[in-house]
Design an enzyme around this catalytic site. Structure first.
Site, PDB file in Angstrom:
ATOM      1  N   GLU A  64      -4.468   7.123  -3.983  1.00  0.00           N
ATOM      2  CA  GLU A  64      -4.562   6.529  -5.594  1.00  0.00           C
ATOM      3  C   GLU A  64      -5.764   7.285  -5.812  1.00  0.00           C
ATOM      4  OE1 GLU A  64      -4.386   2.507  -5.497  1.00  0.00           O
ATOM      5  OE2 GLU A  64      -2.729   2.195  -4.927  1.00  0.00           O
TER       6      GLU A  64
ATOM      7  N   ARG B 210       0.930  -0.993  -0.521  1.00  0.00           N
ATOM      8  CA  ARG B 210      -0.239   0.262   0.012  1.00  0.00           C
ATOM      9  C   ARG B 210       0.648   1.173  -0.228  1.00  0.00           C
ATOM     10  NH1 ARG B 210      -3.761  -2.926  -1.589  1.00  0.00           N
ATOM     11  NH2 ARG B 210      -5.764  -2.996  -0.318  1.00  0.00           N
TER      12      ARG B 210
ATOM     13  N   HIS C 155      -1.782   0.709  -9.921  1.00  0.00           N
ATOM     14  CA  HIS C 155      -2.656  -1.131  -8.558  1.00  0.00           C
ATOM     15  C   HIS C 155      -2.956  -2.200  -9.605  1.00  0.00           C
ATOM     16  CE1 HIS C 155      -3.992  -1.398  -4.120  1.00  0.00           C
ATOM     17  NE2 HIS C 155      -4.470  -2.162  -4.945  1.00  0.00           N
TER      18      HIS C 155
HETATM   19  C1  DGY Z   1      -5.980  -5.730  -2.055  1.00  0.00           C
HETATM   20  O1  DGY Z   1      -7.067  -7.018  -2.534  1.00  0.00           O
HETATM   21  O2  DGY Z   1      -6.095  -5.612  -1.424  1.00  0.00           O
HETATM   22  C2  DGY Z   1      -5.734  -5.294  -3.397  1.00  0.00           C
HETATM   23  O3  DGY Z   1      -4.791  -4.331  -2.794  1.00  0.00           O
HETATM   24  C3  DGY Z   1      -7.008  -4.781  -4.171  1.00  0.00           C
HETATM   25  O4  DGY Z   1      -7.282  -4.404  -4.165  1.00  0.00           O
END
Ligand code: DGY
Length: 321
Positions: A269, A240, A287
């Site tokens: 984002e 993240r 992402h």
């Molecule tokens: C997750 O599953 O956490 C991915 O980053 C997509 O949301």
């Protein structure tokens, strides 16, 4: 026959997943895939037994407090749950689940792509060919860093971290990791554990982030920690954006302290820090860690299994709150 539970699905999901949901529930789908704001989310949840959201919807304490009483569960279509205030959900007795395991392979693939892309300057190279500006070859042309034989430091040796370690071994990398707890010898598969993160940083040629964005991990990769990394190290992030301090990372990329960074996730984002786009030594993706057909179907099925357990009054496998 009792009425079917109403499920609010916030984003467009794979067809097979939506068909399965429609068979078992009274579903409110989002065919145009519009992003709902908080007010709309609360309004659309009226009468719903559960919400099946993605990480794109933010369940702050305020939103959770204002959800209708009918909402008993938030069955996420994501492994990350940093978009949900879990304490607030617990306080309201709302069950929260996620979709672990099924996206580890896909996300690990993107981590490898980021390492390769950043180390071998793939973004620059692709741009050069695509723009028609490629004019020459020379021994000094587009020289990057080789992965083979390098030390990979993994921060967070959970499911994704362990798959990345396996893939990276195939590239002849030496695996080191930092985790809250040490893995069993079998799970380590020869990786070296560092209980102190600083020790891991000091020896890492490549650093791959796989820790969740818990409050303790916010800005984990800050200026001090980057300073501890080897000069010319390469950082990749598929976890993240919140685990990175953008000012510190940008400064290190500009100064050459870090050779490059490969990023798939960002703070704020999709309006990520524009400086990443201006720097040459970044390899940037939007992402897409879990974005394969196989994985998106598996994530949907996992969320449905959690929903089915909750609807039947059973404990769901992937309960996080
Ligand atoms: C997750 O599953 O956490 C991915 O980053 C997509 O949301």
């Amino acid at each position: 026959m009792s009425a079917k539970h109403v499920i609010l699905v916030t984003r467009k999901l794979p067809d097979a997943v939506e068909e399965r949901l429609a068979r078992d529930y009274d579903v409110r789908l989002n065919p145009t895939d519009r992003l709902y704001g908080s007010e709309e989310l609360i309004k659309m949840s009226e009468g719903a037994f559960a919400i099946l959201p993605c990480h794109t919807e933010r369940f702050t304490a305020d939103v959770i407090q204002r959800l209708p009483d009918s909402v008993r569960a938030i069955a996420n279509f994501s492994v990350g749950v940093d978009h949900c205030d879990l304490e607030a959900a617990k306080a309201r007795g709302i069950i929260v689940t996620n979709t672990p395991d099924v996206l580890s392979d896909a996300t690990a693939e993107i981590a490898m792509l980021l390492m390769l892309g950043a180390a071998r300057r793939a973004g620059e190279g692709e741009q050069l060919v695509r723009s028609g500006d490629w004019k020459d070859w020379s021994p000094s042309f587009m020289v990057g860093t080789q992965m083979t034989g390098k030390r990979l430091g993994i921060v967070g040796m959970g499911r994704v971290g362990q798959v990345v370690a396996r893939r990276a071994r195939g590239f002849g990398m030496e695996i080191h990791y930092h985790n809250r707890t040490r893995l069993s010898a079998a799970a380590e598969e020869g990786a070296t554990y560092h209980g102190d993160l600083q020790d891991l940083l000091r020896l890492s040629d490549f650093l791959s982030l796989h820790c969740p964005a818990t409050p303790e991990n916010q800005g984990l990769l800050n200026a001090d920690r980057i300073a501890a990394l080897r000069d010319g190290a390469i950082v990749v992030n598929t976890a993240r954006g919140a685990v990175v301090d953008d000012d510190a990372l940008v400064a290190a990329l500009r100064s050459g302290k870090l050779a490059a960074a490969g990023l798939d996730v960002y703070n704020n984002e999709p309006d990520n820090d524009p400086r990443y786009r201006q720097i040459q030594n970044t390899f940037l993706l939007p992402h897409i860690g879990s974005a394969t057909r196989e994985t998106r179907n598996a994530m949907g099925n996992r969320a449905i299994e959690n929903l089915a357990d909750i609807a039947a009054g059973h404990e769901p496998n992937d309960r996080v709150a």
